[in-house]
Design a protein around this motif. Sequence first.
Motif, PDB file in Angstrom:
ATOM      1  N   PRO A  67      -4.414   4.951   4.570  1.00 54.71           N
ATOM      2  CA  PRO A  67      -4.811   3.884   3.652  1.00 54.71           C
ATOM      3  C   PRO A  67      -3.582   3.123   3.162  1.00 54.71           C
ATOM      4  CG  PRO A  67      -4.889   6.004   2.544  1.00 54.71           C
ATOM      5  CD  PRO A  67      -4.531   6.285   3.967  1.00 54.71           C
ATOM      6  N   ALA A  68      -3.805   1.857   2.792  1.00 50.46           N
ATOM      7  CA  ALA A  68      -2.688   1.050   2.305  1.00 50.46           C
ATOM      8  C   ALA A  68      -2.256   1.549   0.937  1.00 50.46           C
ATOM      9  CB  ALA A  68      -3.112  -0.397   2.223  1.00 50.46           C
ATOM     10  N   ASP A  69      -0.983   1.782   0.779  1.00 47.51           N
ATOM     11  CA  ASP A  69      -0.431   2.203  -0.502  1.00 47.51           C
ATOM     12  C   ASP A  69      -0.339   0.968  -1.404  1.00 47.51           C
ATOM     13  OD1 ASP A  69       1.123   3.149  -2.588  1.00 47.51           O
ATOM     14  OD2 ASP A  69       2.313   4.450  -1.292  1.00 47.51           O
ATOM     15  N   TRP A  70      -0.690   1.121  -2.678  1.00 48.12           N
ATOM     16  CA  TRP A  70      -0.669  -0.040  -3.574  1.00 48.12           C
ATOM     17  C   TRP A  70       0.745  -0.598  -3.722  1.00 48.12           C
ATOM     18  CZ3 TRP A  70       2.163  -0.292  -8.050  1.00 48.12           C
ATOM     19  CH2 TRP A  70       2.621   0.908  -8.589  1.00 48.12           C
ATOM     20  N   ARG A  71       1.749   0.267  -3.543  1.00 53.84           N
ATOM     21  CA  ARG A  71       3.133  -0.219  -3.649  1.00 53.84           C
ATOM     22  C   ARG A  71       3.440  -1.211  -2.529  1.00 53.84           C
ATOM     23  NH1 ARG A  71       2.900   5.013  -4.774  1.00 53.84           N
ATOM     24  NH2 ARG A  71       3.751   5.796  -6.735  1.00 53.84           N
TER      25      ARG A  71
END
Lengths: 312, 46
Positions: free
Chosen positions: A18-22
């Motif tokens: 999943p895409a990391d929010w950072r």
Amino acid sequence: MTPTNSIPPSRAAAAPAPADWRDLFALTKPRVMSLVIFTGLCGMLAAPVGIHPVLGFTAILCIAMGAGGAAALNQWWEADLDAGMKRTANRPLPQGRLDRTTARDFAGVLCAASVFLMGFAISWLAAAILAISIVYYAVVYTIWLKPRTPQNIVIGGGAGAFPPLIGWIAATGHITPMPVVLFAIIFFWTPPHFWALALFVKTDYAKVGIPMMPVVAGERATRRQILIYAILLLPLSALPWWLPGDEHAGAIYGVCALLLSGVFLALSIRVGLRTRTGDDDAMKPEKQLFAYSVLYLFALFAALVVDRYIPL
Amino acid sequence: MTKSPKNALKEPRTFEEIRRSRNRVLALSLAGFVILVFFISIAKMG
């Protein structure tokens, strides 16, 4: 004990990470965004009428979201180019930490949300200018101008000049000469700022085939143009002081503008009249001009706000 | 060799950790949006 909501190892291995929010946050180019937020805020605070703090916060949030969304669209479009340049190779897309679809969707949601929130909460004129600035940066600059002409940053620089105009419109509801002058200041500041950077990362741009001025027209022509824009910026930066009517800036701004632009011109003369000593040249004057240009814009707009609240 | 805390931070995060932190940020953003809309409504009525 395995948490009940955890994905079984076999499924976790098969599913894409999943895409990391950072990484999503990094897509918004936070450092560039800080300058955008600051100039937008200064445009708003320099306006002759006040704005409700909640609405002011919302307008700045919309400007930040719009700028972040446009920056994410830029990185989505240029992911392959970024991978070939040392300066940008560590960004989330070239590094493979994010997939392009996620980046595009994230950018689209940010842009749309910023325009609609601005329209519903502040004014549709401000929302329209915000939408124009997003299209200007993501389409006119990134897709059309950047790969085609060495004047890309001159025309495309307009995209970064919109925030004070939007901030002003958010506060007043209409466009007057002052925000147009603020737009012009950033418009004329952008080429020397960006070309100073382009001079010392020239090889990066050449490698990926982007026709930046130093790559196409050569260093000498770029240096001469930096100097021309710095000369034009000096009277232009003082123009808010000389504007007729009630909205003109005072002496604090005028003196600061002349001093700051004088230093900008001095550093530009050093860069403009210089010839490189060789490939191992550290390009110190160019790096100094680039660093000062960022400080210059912060200080100039800060002076505008200080002047507005401490009139002489 | 024992890993320093700085190096420990650079350990790759698991699928679960990434998902959990992203969900937390999303929840906070949505809560922030709801609160913002509430205060915008108050400001517009005033």
